[in-house]
Design an enzyme around this catalytic site. Sequence first.
Site, short mmCIF file in Angstrom:
data_model
loop_
_atom_site.label_atom_id
_atom_site.label_comp_id
_atom_site.label_asym_id
_atom_site.label_seq_id
_atom_site.Cartn_x
_atom_site.Cartn_y
_atom_site.Cartn_z
N GLU A 163 0.79 -1.23 0.00
CA GLU A 163 0.00 0.00 0.00
C GLU A 163 0.83 1.28 0.00
O GLU A 163 0.79 2.06 0.97
CB GLU A 163 -0.97 0.00 1.19
CG GLU A 163 -1.89 -1.21 1.23
CD GLU A 163 -3.00 -1.08 2.27
OE1 GLU A 163 -2.94 -0.17 3.11
OE2 GLU A 163 -3.94 -1.89 2.23
N GLU A 348 -5.26 -8.73 0.79
CA GLU A 348 -5.95 -8.41 2.05
C GLU A 348 -7.42 -8.15 1.75
O GLU A 348 -7.75 -7.50 0.77
CB GLU A 348 -5.40 -7.14 2.72
CG GLU A 348 -4.08 -7.28 3.38
CD GLU A 348 -3.60 -5.98 4.03
OE1 GLU A 348 -4.45 -5.16 4.45
OE2 GLU A 348 -2.38 -5.80 4.10
#
Length: 447
Positions: A163, A348
């Site tokens: 991220e 995720e």
Amino acid sequence: MEFPDHFLWGAATSSYQIEGAAQEDGRGECIWTRFSHTPGNTYNGDTGDVACDHYHRYRQDVALMASLGLQAYRFSISWPRVIPQGTGAINPAGLDFYDRLVDELLAHNIQPFVTLYHWDLPQALQDRGGWENADSIAWFTNYAALMAQRLGDRVRHWITHNEPWVVAFVGHYFGRHAPGKCNLAAAYRVAHHVLLSHGEAVPAIRQVAPGVQVGITLDLVDFQPASESADDIAAAHREDGFKNRWFLDAVFKGRYPDDMVTRLGATLDGLDLDTVQRAAVPLDFLGINYYSRNVIAAGPHGPLNTQHVHVDGRPHTAMGWEVYPDGLRNVLVRVTREYAPPALYVTENGAAYDDPPPVNGVVEDPQRQAYLAAHVQACAEAIAQGVPLRGYFAWSLMDNFEWAEGYRMRFGLVYVDFATQERIPKRSALYYRDLIAAHRAAHSSPA
Ligand code: FCB
């Protein structure tokens, strides 16, 4: 629900969120240690000093994964545990820990997916400017090569960054994550260096560990306009540019989106934007983290002039994130059509809820189970539409240190009693175990 033969079912964690042992065996300080120990930065002043004590309990945790039938486990390496000052001297005890963890996983037939950077930068490097310093590209590349050299004979899947948007903007613009800065130009500088470090690290990893699969994990959001009005549609497109396209275009096209570059203007001064072509190295896979959609209207807020619209009457998690499984399918299909990655993993996906205490050795979490079921269904729909999805990782294996939210946000399939470190399965974990078992049974060839 149809999933391909070799589809992998896993769960994910990250080093600072679970390991604890912050001061042990030569680990250096990381920016999250410093940040969480600074009053006012985390809920309740919580820190990751102990977390799930996974550093000491990893054997038990791997046994837990095996009991759920997990086929893959995504975890991250703590950079300051292996190179305490970020560059220079290596900490053999730190490397040994990851060696043992990988061996333990393989002994249980669980495939390790290693993330190199999940936000715990060595503080010593932050003291030298952190990701704002262009030297961070070389710091990271050297660290990546060290790890690939050490584990590349056994770890087949490598993720450079987790991220980058969060690293850059939540850490350097919104200031809610370490190192806690609030400067938009600095955030873009960080994003640029993180992307370039990815581009440098991928070939460095392949050079020392030929044949491994390398990718990056991006957090992608399904942005939808609040109405059909041209203004709202344009606002949603800007949010998409800020969060999704900035990183997707960099990684897959080697350029930044023109509309955003124009809009940002002087904010990008001092960055040599053309160098972003070095971020676009061929990848083996893209990892996608997906949690929710965002409904966007034109509005007064921030440099994007947008407004996030709360959708009443829809379910939301304890984080306040709308439960929107169709968004996962939308994101997977869109990325496949527009960027054609060779393979995708959902690295995720999960939900925080205020779980009730355990009763008779189990925690009842019907909402998380429903979230999981609906998002797995969305994956199946994406595959049916031609998405090359190869695996799904639930976030998270167990409750852990949820960054600025401390321990109050529980994302685990497994409940952790932080006073005793007891692990107690939630109903969602048992549901996931049964789902994996059913998939395996359906795909095992008759003897
Ligand atoms: C993601 C992070 C992960 C966890 C989840 C809830 O953004 O990668 O560490 O905090 O959100």
